[in-house]
Scaffold this active site. Structure first.
Site, PDB file in Angstrom:
ATOM      1  N   ASN A  66      -1.655  -0.521   0.631  1.00 61.84           N
ATOM      2  CA  ASN A  66      -0.946  -0.315  -0.246  1.00 61.84           C
ATOM      3  C   ASN A  66      -0.914   0.654  -1.320  1.00 61.84           C
ATOM      4  OD1 ASN A  66       1.340  -1.304  -2.673  1.00 61.84           O
ATOM      5  ND2 ASN A  66      -0.571  -1.781  -3.795  1.00 61.84           N
ATOM      6  N   ASP A 124      -9.629  -1.850  -5.619  1.00 60.53           N
ATOM      7  CA  ASP A 124      -8.985  -0.819  -6.353  1.00 60.53           C
ATOM      8  C   ASP A 124     -10.037   0.040  -6.860  1.00 60.53           C
ATOM      9  OD1 ASP A 124      -6.973   0.662  -8.018  1.00 60.53           O
ATOM     10  OD2 ASP A 124      -5.645  -1.230  -7.941  1.00 60.53           O
ATOM     11  N   LYS A 136       4.105   9.744   3.352  1.00 59.37           N
ATOM     12  CA  LYS A 136       4.583   8.579   3.675  1.00 59.37           C
ATOM     13  C   LYS A 136       4.981   8.890   5.151  1.00 59.37           C
ATOM     14  CE  LYS A 136       3.619   6.141   0.058  1.00 59.37           C
ATOM     15  NZ  LYS A 136       2.659   5.137   0.280  1.00 59.37           N
ATOM     16  N   TYR A 151       4.366  13.805  -1.323  1.00 56.72           N
ATOM     17  CA  TYR A 151       4.990  12.503  -1.164  1.00 56.72           C
ATOM     18  C   TYR A 151       5.543  11.996   0.177  1.00 56.72           C
ATOM     19  CZ  TYR A 151       6.030   7.465  -2.434  1.00 56.72           C
ATOM     20  OH  TYR A 151       6.509   6.215  -2.197  1.00 56.72           O
ATOM     21  N   VAL A 210      11.619   0.728  -6.605  1.00 56.31           N
ATOM     22  CA  VAL A 210      11.398  -0.557  -7.561  1.00 56.31           C
ATOM     23  C   VAL A 210      11.599  -0.300  -8.992  1.00 56.31           C
ATOM     24  CG1 VAL A 210       9.720  -2.447  -7.891  1.00 56.31           C
ATOM     25  CG2 VAL A 210       9.837  -1.220  -5.561  1.00 56.31           C
TER      26      VAL A 210
END
Length: 269
Positions: free
Chosen positions: A93, A43, A184, A180, A213
């Site tokens: 991720n 990260d 993706k 976005y 989520v």
């Protein structure tokens, strides 16, 4: 007698998770460790990585990495190999909402090119750089591997603007910006390309596509989102973990180039 693996088993494998210190990233890491893997959290904030790894416990380690920077990616990969000696699985991720969250949610007509490029530098360039670094190491090891790229339902279908009416997140109104969706969708294309490129080397590339989520959105958003999903709810973070462990393990040894939507049926309408 034929041998059929009963459950995903990652014993002896090392899994690298970009964005590992994030909410979803930490869920992934715990899932991989529970399956027997050693897990590297990568990260941007090295301190956050170290803290998260310590909280996750034995088998986890943290390495600071700016995945949009080739030098940082190279350094992070070297650090991981120093710790573990080998790598087997990469979970791409990490994703960005840019350094200015409110600008990230700006209207399409007013969207700034600087913000677009900032997001793309992580969501697409960073995935390319990490996959490239992983490729070199996996080819050197010569024992195959698995790369799991995180996309989104909005890389497959366009957003429904009705769910954002009255919605609030991170201190203000939200939407799904074009950058976005475009980033993706690029993840989906990159995954298929990698699968065909790596296939002869037994390196698998698959795309995991989470639906929304639950992570602090206001009640209006959650209700409107749920109304749009056949299962009538948002996902919980831990529901994305099982499919990731499956794709990382030898249970999915003949699966590559696939797009696995974990979306409660959103894309089935």
């Amino acid at each position: 007698m034929s041998h059929f693996p009963q459950m995903p088993d990652l014993s002896g494998k090392t899994v690298l998770v970009t964005g590992g210190a994030g909410i979803l990233g930490q869920h992934f890491c715990r899932g991989f460790i529970s399956a027997g893997a050693r897990v590297g959290l990568l990260d941007l904030d090295a301190n956050a990585c170290a803290v998260a790894a310590e909280e996750i416990g034995q088998g986890a380690f943290g390495v600071g990495c700016d995945i949009s920077d080739p030098a940082s990616v190279k350094s992070a990969m070297e650090a991981c190999l120093t710790i573990t000696g080998r790598v087997d699985v990469l979970v791409n991720n990490a994703a960005s909402k840019s350094r200015d969250v409110r600008a990230f949610f700006a209207s399409f007509e007013e969207y700034e090119l600087e913000i677009w490029r900032d997001v793309m530098s992580v969501n697409v360039d960073g995935m390319f750089l990490m996959s490239q670094a992983m490729s070199k190491q996996l080819l050197t090891q010569g024992q195959g591997g698995s790369v799991i790229n995180l996309a989104s339902i909005y890389g497959l279908v366009g957003p429904d603007p009705r769910i954002y009416e009255g919605s609030n997140y991170l201190g203000g109104p939200i939407n799904t910006p074009a950058v976005y969706s475009a980033s993706k969708a690029a993840v989906v294309g990159l995954t298929k390309w990698l699968a065909t490129h790596w296939g002869p080397h037994n390196i698998r590339a698959n795309c995991l596509v989470p639906g929304g989520v639950s992570s602090g959105q206001n009640g209006i958003f959650q209700e409107k989102y749920a109304d749009r999903v056949p299962m009538n709810r948002m996902a919980e973070a831990n529901e994305i973990v099982g499919p990731a462990v499956f794709l990382a393990s030898d249970v999915s040894s003949y699966i590559t180039g696939q797009i696995l939507a974990v979306d409660g049926g959103w894309t089935a309408w």
